[in-house]
Design a protein around this motif. Structure first.
Motif, short mmCIF file in Angstrom:
data_model
loop_
_atom_site.label_atom_id
_atom_site.label_comp_id
_atom_site.label_asym_id
_atom_site.label_seq_id
_atom_site.Cartn_x
_atom_site.Cartn_y
_atom_site.Cartn_z
N ARG A 1 -1.15 -0.54 -12.32
CA ARG A 1 -0.49 -1.37 -11.34
C ARG A 1 -0.43 -2.94 -11.88
NH1 ARG A 1 -4.30 -0.25 -5.98
NH2 ARG A 1 -3.77 2.03 -5.59
N PHE A 2 0.74 -3.19 -11.87
CA PHE A 2 1.01 -4.45 -12.27
C PHE A 2 1.58 -5.63 -11.38
CE2 PHE A 2 1.24 -2.14 -16.53
CZ PHE A 2 0.93 -3.24 -17.33
N PHE A 3 1.14 -6.76 -11.42
CA PHE A 3 1.62 -7.62 -10.62
C PHE A 3 2.20 -8.82 -11.43
CE2 PHE A 3 -1.83 -5.47 -8.39
CZ PHE A 3 -1.43 -5.35 -7.07
N MET A 4 3.13 -9.57 -10.85
CA MET A 4 3.71 -10.87 -11.28
C MET A 4 4.05 -11.53 -10.10
SD MET A 4 6.87 -9.77 -13.93
CE MET A 4 6.37 -9.16 -15.63
N ARG B 1 0.77 -1.18 0.06
CA ARG B 1 0.20 -0.03 0.05
C ARG B 1 0.86 1.26 0.15
NH1 ARG B 1 -5.42 -1.26 0.59
NH2 ARG B 1 -5.68 -3.60 1.58
N GLU B 2 1.85 0.98 0.78
CA GLU B 2 2.95 2.44 0.71
C GLU B 2 3.57 2.57 -0.62
OE1 GLU B 2 5.57 1.88 3.97
OE2 GLU B 2 4.07 2.63 5.35
N PHE B 3 4.09 1.60 -1.23
CA PHE B 3 4.45 1.54 -2.67
C PHE B 3 3.44 2.38 -3.51
CE2 PHE B 3 4.94 -0.61 -6.78
CZ PHE B 3 6.31 -0.14 -6.93
N PHE B 4 2.28 1.68 -3.49
CA PHE B 4 1.37 2.39 -4.59
C PHE B 4 1.08 3.66 -4.10
CE2 PHE B 4 -0.51 -2.15 -5.42
CZ PHE B 4 0.23 -2.39 -6.52
N LEU C 1 9.16 -0.29 -9.04
CA LEU C 1 9.20 -1.69 -8.99
C LEU C 1 9.57 -2.11 -7.55
CD1 LEU C 1 11.49 -4.14 -11.09
CD2 LEU C 1 11.75 -1.54 -10.61
N ILE C 2 9.00 -3.03 -6.91
CA ILE C 2 9.46 -3.58 -5.62
C ILE C 2 8.91 -5.38 -5.69
CG2 ILE C 2 6.92 -3.36 -4.89
CD1 ILE C 2 8.23 -2.74 -2.14
N ALA C 3 10.06 -5.94 -4.89
CA ALA C 3 9.60 -7.31 -4.64
C ALA C 3 9.19 -7.59 -3.40
CB ALA C 3 10.84 -8.29 -5.13
N VAL C 4 8.23 -8.28 -3.09
CA VAL C 4 7.67 -8.67 -1.73
C VAL C 4 7.24 -10.04 -1.63
CG1 VAL C 4 5.83 -7.78 -0.18
CG2 VAL C 4 6.52 -6.23 -2.04
N LYS C 5 7.83 -10.59 -0.25
CA LYS C 5 7.34 -11.85 0.25
C LYS C 5 5.96 -11.85 0.31
CE LYS C 5 11.65 -13.60 2.13
NZ LYS C 5 12.57 -12.28 1.94
N PRO C 6 5.09 -12.96 -0.13
CA PRO C 6 3.88 -12.80 0.29
C PRO C 6 3.20 -13.08 1.66
CG PRO C 6 4.45 -15.10 -0.72
CD PRO C 6 5.69 -14.15 -0.70
N ASP C 7 2.30 -12.57 2.15
CA ASP C 7 1.68 -13.04 3.18
C ASP C 7 0.16 -13.78 2.93
OD1 ASP C 7 -0.02 -13.17 5.49
OD2 ASP C 7 0.45 -10.86 6.17
N PHE C 8 0.16 -14.93 2.71
CA PHE C 8 -0.94 -15.76 2.35
C PHE C 8 -2.24 -15.40 2.95
CE2 PHE C 8 2.44 -18.21 1.07
CZ PHE C 8 2.49 -18.08 -0.31
#
Length: 448
Positions: A167-170, A156-159, A225-232
């Motif tokens: 907004r793109f997601f991979m 949220r802070e990144f956006f 761009l940013i890489a983030v570990k998921p919080d399932f």
């Protein structure tokens, strides 16, 4: 007393006579068998063995009643001469899975409040399996997801800090070492067409010191761009995936033989778009032009050439608003029908099943784009895009095909599994696309 003794003695004698009689019968039987020809004796023994085997291995199989008709399976065909045209979302489909299953045709009730309404989980897909090697993958995934409650805050802070309008997601489920030239070029093509976009790569391996080195060249050029570990737990909260994931953690849901990471990627992409809205794309997709005019769309992978209706959809590119009801139905279908043993069942076949059910119903506003939008060449013919011209006729075909793709396609899916080992030849369609869509333009064209 004497009379009783005589009676007992008489019984013993009778018993001895009876036993002697049985022994005589046994001798007579053996003598008879020995007198028979060897072939006849062998035949009798064979019959006895056959009877014994039949009684041991006999299984009663009930005769199936009223089998469900198998859906039609249309062949893959290229739409080379057809202009880009949106397919109506109301059309039905025909899709055949690798192992077809019975799909109920009952229409689900219209979703009024997807954030609150919850349908009970189908316990037929939740069971106590044996502990297999699949659970090692579950444990590794859960260990890597510990203490990741900052996921929501970071995204949220990144956006928010970058004022991201696109907004793109991979997702990246493999090791950092596997993130190679192809994946880097996919990111290049994204920013070449969308320099103002924000990209979130959800990945354990990329959200690391070494991963930041891969992203640094993009950051140095001012791309966001940013890489983030998921919080399932956060991503699946208030959806059907929440209960499914709890069952997976407790060992009540079998992960199956298909890669758990692949199936989690299928689910995470849906949850990301449902939570945030935006565009999801696989890392083997090359972006050709801006997506900004596309809203709530999914692409067809194949169509029926006779009816011109789609026959299968794909989930490699998804563009949807936040909390779109179709995304909710996708997640619901994943949780209720999860099968970890069928490739594609929880991915392309899933979106095809759901869209076929909700098409034409009020409350679902989306568009199915034709194959030329994202999948201009199907997986069985992807090699043709990597080949350079063989002769004058082939060269002419390559230029016409390239013009068609540039005119009608928003992106090209490279079908990674089928094309990973294919080298890009000089003068090929992919070679031209790379020259046109690169940012750094210093990659070896043959290494894609």
């Amino acid at each position: 007393m004497s009379t009783m003794h005589c009676h007992t003695t008489k019984l013993k004698l009778n018993r001895l006579v009876y036993i002697q009689h049985l022994q005589n019968i046994k001798r007579a039987i053996f003598a008879f068998l020995l007198c028979l020809p060897t072939s006849l004796l062998g035949f009798i023994l064979l019959l006895l063995l056959f009877y014994n085997g039949f009684t041991v291995f006999y299984l009663h199989l009930p005769f199936p009643s009223n089998p469900q008709p198998e859906p039609a399976n249309f062949s893959y065909e290229n739409l080379a001469r057809n202009p880009l045209k949106k397919l109506p979302a109301s059309v039905m489909y025909a899709v055949k899975e690798d192992t077809p299953q019975v799909i109920l045709k009952t229409l689900l009730p219209l979703l009024q409040n997807p954030a609150i309404t919850m349908t009970p989980i189908n316990h037929s897909v939740v069971f106590k399996p044996k502990k297999t090697h699949g659970y090692k993958a579950v444990k590794r995934m859960l260990r890597s997801a510990d203490n990741l409650k900052r996921f929501s805050t970071r995204v949220r802070e990144f956006f928010g800090n970058h004022g991201c309008k696109v907004r793109f997601f991979m997702t990246w489920i493999s090791s950092l070492k596997s993130f190679g030239d192809r994946e880097v070029f996919s990111v290049e093509s994204l920013f070449r067409s969308h320099p103002d976009a924000c990209l979130v790569i959800v990945s354990n391996s990329m959200d690391s010191e070494s991963g930041s080195l891969v992203l640094k060249p993009f950051l140095d050029k001012g791309f966001k761009l940013i890489a983030v570990k998921p919080d399932f737990d956060y991503l699946f909260k208030d959806t059907h995936a929440e209960k499914w994931f709890k069952g997976l953690k407790k060992g009540n849901v079998s992960p199956g033989e298909v890669s758990l990471g692949q199936n989690m990627s299928n689910l995470v992409r849906l949850a990301l778009l449902y939570k945030f809205g935006g565009i999801y794309m696989d890392t083997d997709v090359i972006v050709l032009k801006r997506f900004t005019k596309l809203k709530n769309v999914i692409g067809a992978q194949t169509i029926d050439l006779e009816t011109r209706n789609w026959s299968r959809l794909n989930n490699a590119v998804l563009i949807f608003d936040k909390k779109h009801p179709l995304l909710y139905k996708f997640i619901e279908e994943f949780a209720l029908t999860f099968d970890g043993n069928k490739w594609g069942h929880n991915g392309p076949y899933l979106v095809s099943r759901v869209v076929s059910r909700v098409s034409g119903r009020p409350g679902f506003n989306f568009t199915v784009l034709p194959p030329s939008a994202f999948y201009p060449v199907n997986w069985s013919r992807i090699r043709s895009l990597f080949r350079g011209p063989r002769d004058k006729v082939h060269s002419t075909w390559l230029h016409k095909k390239l013009e068609q793709i540039e005119s009608e396609s928003f992106a090209v899916h490279l079908w990674n599994k089928q094309s990973r080992e294919i080298k890009v030849e000089s003068g090929s369609i992919i070679n031209y696309i790379m020259l046109d869509c690169c940012v750094f333009c210093n990659s070896s064209s043959s290494s894609l």
